[in-house]
Write a protein that holds these residues in place. Sequence first.
Motif, PDB file in Angstrom:
ATOM      1  N   ARG A 119      -0.891   6.298  12.109  1.00  0.00           N
ATOM      2  CA  ARG A 119      -1.279   4.927  12.408  1.00  0.00           C
ATOM      3  C   ARG A 119      -0.548   3.950  11.497  1.00  0.00           C
ATOM      4  O   ARG A 119      -0.264   4.225  10.353  1.00  0.00           O
ATOM      5  N   ALA A 120      -0.296   2.769  12.041  1.00  0.00           N
ATOM      6  CA  ALA A 120       0.415   1.739  11.269  1.00  0.00           C
ATOM      7  C   ALA A 120      -0.489   0.572  10.919  1.00  0.00           C
ATOM      8  O   ALA A 120      -0.017  -0.470  10.517  1.00  0.00           O
ATOM      9  N   THR A 121      -1.792   0.760  11.079  1.00  0.00           N
ATOM     10  CA  THR A 121      -2.693  -0.380  10.902  1.00  0.00           C
ATOM     11  C   THR A 121      -3.244  -0.497   9.494  1.00  0.00           C
ATOM     12  O   THR A 121      -3.797  -1.514   9.147  1.00  0.00           O
ATOM     13  N   GLU A 122      -3.091   0.537   8.681  1.00  0.00           N
ATOM     14  CA  GLU A 122      -3.684   0.477   7.336  1.00  0.00           C
ATOM     15  C   GLU A 122      -3.091  -0.654   6.525  1.00  0.00           C
ATOM     16  O   GLU A 122      -3.775  -1.301   5.751  1.00  0.00           O
ATOM     17  N   LYS A 123      -1.789  -0.907   6.722  1.00  0.00           N
ATOM     18  CA  LYS A 123      -1.148  -1.998   5.998  1.00  0.00           C
ATOM     19  C   LYS A 123      -1.804  -3.338   6.317  1.00  0.00           C
ATOM     20  O   LYS A 123      -2.049  -4.166   5.448  1.00  0.00           O
TER      21      LYS A 123
ATOM     22  N   ALA B 286     -13.783   9.860  11.643  1.00  0.00           N
ATOM     23  CA  ALA B 286     -14.104   9.363  10.303  1.00  0.00           C
ATOM     24  C   ALA B 286     -14.964  10.359   9.534  1.00  0.00           C
ATOM     25  O   ALA B 286     -14.804  10.528   8.318  1.00  0.00           O
ATOM     26  N   LEU B 287     -15.885  11.009  10.217  1.00  0.00           N
ATOM     27  CA  LEU B 287     -16.766  11.978   9.563  1.00  0.00           C
ATOM     28  C   LEU B 287     -15.966  13.143   8.991  1.00  0.00           C
ATOM     29  O   LEU B 287     -16.207  13.590   7.864  1.00  0.00           O
TER      30      LEU B 287
ATOM     31  N   LEU C  12      -8.204   0.464  15.236  1.00  0.00           N
ATOM     32  CA  LEU C  12      -8.839   0.531  13.926  1.00  0.00           C
ATOM     33  C   LEU C  12      -8.631   1.903  13.301  1.00  0.00           C
ATOM     34  O   LEU C  12      -8.504   2.911  14.004  1.00  0.00           O
ATOM     35  N   THR C  13      -8.608   1.945  11.976  1.00  0.00           N
ATOM     36  CA  THR C  13      -8.587   3.240  11.303  1.00  0.00           C
ATOM     37  C   THR C  13      -9.944   3.919  11.512  1.00  0.00           C
ATOM     38  O   THR C  13     -10.947   3.251  11.781  1.00  0.00           O
ATOM     39  N   PRO C  14     -10.007   5.246  11.386  1.00  0.00           N
ATOM     40  CA  PRO C  14     -11.283   5.946  11.583  1.00  0.00           C
ATOM     41  C   PRO C  14     -12.419   5.400  10.726  1.00  0.00           C
ATOM     42  O   PRO C  14     -13.552   5.281  11.188  1.00  0.00           O
ATOM     43  N   ALA C  15     -12.119   5.044   9.478  1.00  0.00           N
ATOM     44  CA  ALA C  15     -13.186   4.551   8.589  1.00  0.00           C
ATOM     45  C   ALA C  15     -13.759   3.237   9.091  1.00  0.00           C
ATOM     46  O   ALA C  15     -14.980   3.029   9.070  1.00  0.00           O
TER      47      ALA C  15
ATOM     48  N   GLN D 171      -7.513  12.188  17.163  1.00  0.00           N
ATOM     49  CA  GLN D 171      -7.221  10.918  17.828  1.00  0.00           C
ATOM     50  C   GLN D 171      -7.162  11.108  19.336  1.00  0.00           C
ATOM     51  O   GLN D 171      -7.745  10.321  20.107  1.00  0.00           O
ATOM     52  N   ASP D 172      -6.498  12.173  19.768  1.00  0.00           N
ATOM     53  CA  ASP D 172      -6.413  12.452  21.205  1.00  0.00           C
ATOM     54  C   ASP D 172      -7.789  12.792  21.766  1.00  0.00           C
ATOM     55  O   ASP D 172      -8.160  12.334  22.861  1.00  0.00           O
ATOM     56  N   ALA D 173      -8.556  13.569  21.021  1.00  0.00           N
ATOM     57  CA  ALA D 173      -9.892  13.950  21.488  1.00  0.00           C
ATOM     58  C   ALA D 173     -10.803  12.731  21.618  1.00  0.00           C
ATOM     59  O   ALA D 173     -11.554  12.607  22.597  1.00  0.00           O
ATOM     60  N   GLU D 174     -10.747  11.829  20.649  1.00  0.00           N
ATOM     61  CA  GLU D 174     -11.587  10.619  20.686  1.00  0.00           C
ATOM     62  C   GLU D 174     -11.267   9.787  21.929  1.00  0.00           C
ATOM     63  O   GLU D 174     -12.164   9.237  22.573  1.00  0.00           O
ATOM     64  N   GLU D 175      -9.993   9.669  22.277  1.00  0.00           N
ATOM     65  CA  GLU D 175      -9.617   8.839  23.410  1.00  0.00           C
ATOM     66  C   GLU D 175      -9.945   9.513  24.742  1.00  0.00           C
ATOM     67  O   GLU D 175     -10.260   8.843  25.728  1.00  0.00           O
TER      68      GLU D 175
END
Length: 977
Positions: A162-166, A4-5, A434-437, A50-54
Amino acid sequence: MAEALVSVVLEQLVSIARKQIGEEVRLVVNVDREVENLIFHFNAIQAVLQDAEERQVKEARVRNWLRSLEDVSYDINDLLDEWNTEILKHQIEQEEKEGVALTKRKKVCLFIPSPSVCCGRGPIDKVVRRHDIAKRIKETHEKLTDIANSKQNYNFHENTIRATEKLERAETSSFVEVSSIIGREEEKKRLMSMLLSESSQQERSPFVVIPIVGMGGLGKTAFAQLVYNDDENIKTHFDTRIWVCVSDPFEEIKIARAIAQALNKDDNRINSTSLQPLLECINEYISGKKLFLVLDDVWNPTIDNWEPLMGALQNSAIGSRILVTTRKETVAAVMGATADHVIHLNILSDQDCLQLFNKIAFFDRERDDQLEVIGRKIVKKCNGLPLAAKTLASLMRYKKNRQEWVDVLDSKIWDLKEIEQQVFRSLFLSYYELTPAIRRCLLYCATFPKDYEFNKHELIQLWMSNNYLSTEGDKEKETLRGQSYFDNLVMRSFFQDFDKDDEDNIESCKMHDIVHDFVQFLTKHECIVMEVGCDNERNKVLNDKVRHLCLTSISDGSFPVSIYSCNRLRTLLASRLRLSALSLDIVLQLKCLRTLDLSYNLITDVSKEIGVLIHLRYLNLSWNLKLEELPDTVGNLYNLQTLVLENCRALKTLPVTTRKLINLKHLNLEDCDSLKVPKEIGRLKNLETLHGLILYDDVDENKGLIKLGDLGNLDQLRDIWICNLKSVQDVSEVNKALFVNKKNLNTLLLNFDQSMDASESEEGELQREMDEKILNAFQPHTNLERLVIGNYHGLTLCLNWMMSLHSLKMLVVGFLPFCELLPPLGKLPSLEYLTIDDMKSLKKLGIDFLGIDDQLETPTILFPKLKKLRFESMVKWEDWEGVEGHREGEDSEIKLMPSLSTLTIKSCPNLKAVPDFLWKTPLQKLVISECENILQGCETASGREWDKVSHIQNIKINSKYVQKDGVRMEPETTEIS
């Protein structure tokens, strides 16, 4: 948090590249190329984040790489923010100079334009060079280049879209509340027996300690709440109920203060910093009372710090109980519980766990056999933990097809061995959806202590202050985006224990202690909660890696020395620490602050150096009762978005320089009784909320103060509370305020603040006439949803403009001593919540109130959406009429209140009867108190009103629930207010 940053910094860089490369940035040699390179590297890094966060959970070297990325991202973020602030500062200074010249020539006031107005060339290059922007950008670019190049060493996979923003945009406040406890019937039966028995009469102590012991995520707190809120048994059996959240560490002073405050919040001893006065207070007020005390989430008490509390509680009556929730068996022994009084909460059976899962996962949709088969396998991975089942079910609720369910079942997260808490695996699955934000908003909650009660609106403002809600070109919708993010976290079960307002909107919430452990696990080097002034300040390592810091507990009135090492701190929450001043040294040390909360302290002086905190977005000085003034340098906080001064009762005025806070969105002046607000506030075009604005008579000593007409240009207002309207003596001021044009206005509170009595004096008659003129001129935009009118002394409330408010959902009118007539409110198509309070002269509500007249077309529905109706303190009210002949057929052409669910009537002693049409409404709750004429008629089947109310499930008369056929009706756990 890096994902997110990086998004935030990229937004800043792109903004500069688009808007300023051709103007200001070019004036700094070669910096345009550096900006382009920064964008290139951040884009390349973002593709693998995304891969790094996980992977960071399992791989320490990836975790270290992310921390390096975060550090340089923060530095760039600060640098770009400083750059933009200097440009904004120069713009405002130029406009101030031009304004002085213009005033001398034309003798008119300068209006400060919005920050989007371009500034010219001129000396802006000097401002940028003075801060050495170019050099610092090059230095940070070199660091970022090294980090970007080193990513190749980790074989990162690029992100999938990602498909979650919708989901996050489409869903608003729809969520499932699990109000019932599944699979705990036997435990509840045993616990209730222990709580209600009188066996303690044979004990040496008047009270019995009953521990509920079990691992994290088993629902110990929810189980205790179920019992604590039992209306039928617990509330009637005990004289006093007290709930205290303990957590780690076990602080006897903090616990004693919470107990004493619950017993008598007005006793001065509750502010003591020593234990003995608090114990004396408890001992005094508990005398002879049967006490039910819940100590929730107890970790590490010792005999030494428990015995003083136990001694103070000895003065309670026989039959008192102390219920303790804890994860540790040893707590029971330390607190003096016997083995037969310990309740061990075990994991749920597969069947119970599946029932809980299905209740949420298949909420509001049909069951699917294929998905249910997969769901059973997912539930087995919950290991009988209710929190895990609830979290996963909240995730699966938005998974629509079989493959999405299989992906969760087969996720590699289930194989994580590094996670101590089993429920963390379930939380990780929801977290990565969740989205990064929104992730960043969730992780920010680690800044607060366990059991903290989050105020929704305050939390959204804090997110905004840290730039978590910003989207380029859409700054005006940050508050709405924050609401959406909050709703999303609610739907994902990251929040719980909701308190709601009269409209069933969430006002506050808490976070389960396991969820809090989870967010702290992910932010342990960045977000710190530290108790100061006690031994627990140990073990907290503060350094320049800490970005968000919350100081709690008792202090000696000064900041701890260790805070001075946090020179990159962005959030400092220092509430209730008995601080006497915002000192120069702390301001100069913490120049990166975005968020500063100094509420509930003893501050009398704010250093003029506060103006150097150029990054500051959120400043809370509320409840500093002796604070008399703010320095002029507050006007240098050009980025400030939220200023909270609630209950600063000695504050006399705001500095005129406040006009320069052109980014200010939220200004809270509620209960600042001595405050005189300068007219310059009318220049703050970005204001969205303005609470507690006090108006004053336009006399010589009040020249330069704000008037209604000065609000005319505040077109972004969403929520405004105006007080002391009695001082307005010119209707043209109302017209100049242009409320009819404020299409964003959602909430309007109008308080006339009149202290005059109900006499018929000539002066009073003139004032009543003026009140009517002012209110009739106060026509808001038809988008208005909430309207509150108080202390109005007019004779009528028949406002033509009120009938045009087609979007109005809530109406509250209160303290109207002369008003005898209400408008035809039944015609309002969207009205859901109506409160009428303290209309001392009203004697009758008839068909005019319902909206029935000669022009009414039939068939029709009146009060079509009204859900909650409340009458209170209507001392002369006698008659409430309905529609004649309504019983003659079910196909009546006029329907009344077809959505009504709750009716409350309090302190209406002369009301003769409830209207006949009530029997046709879908009422679920009826509350009547201090209404002598109708009480008995609604209590029993033989009462004269019984046929009108007998269909209502919950009837509460003078705080007691009505019985039907000798069986007391089962109420909900939430008390009707």
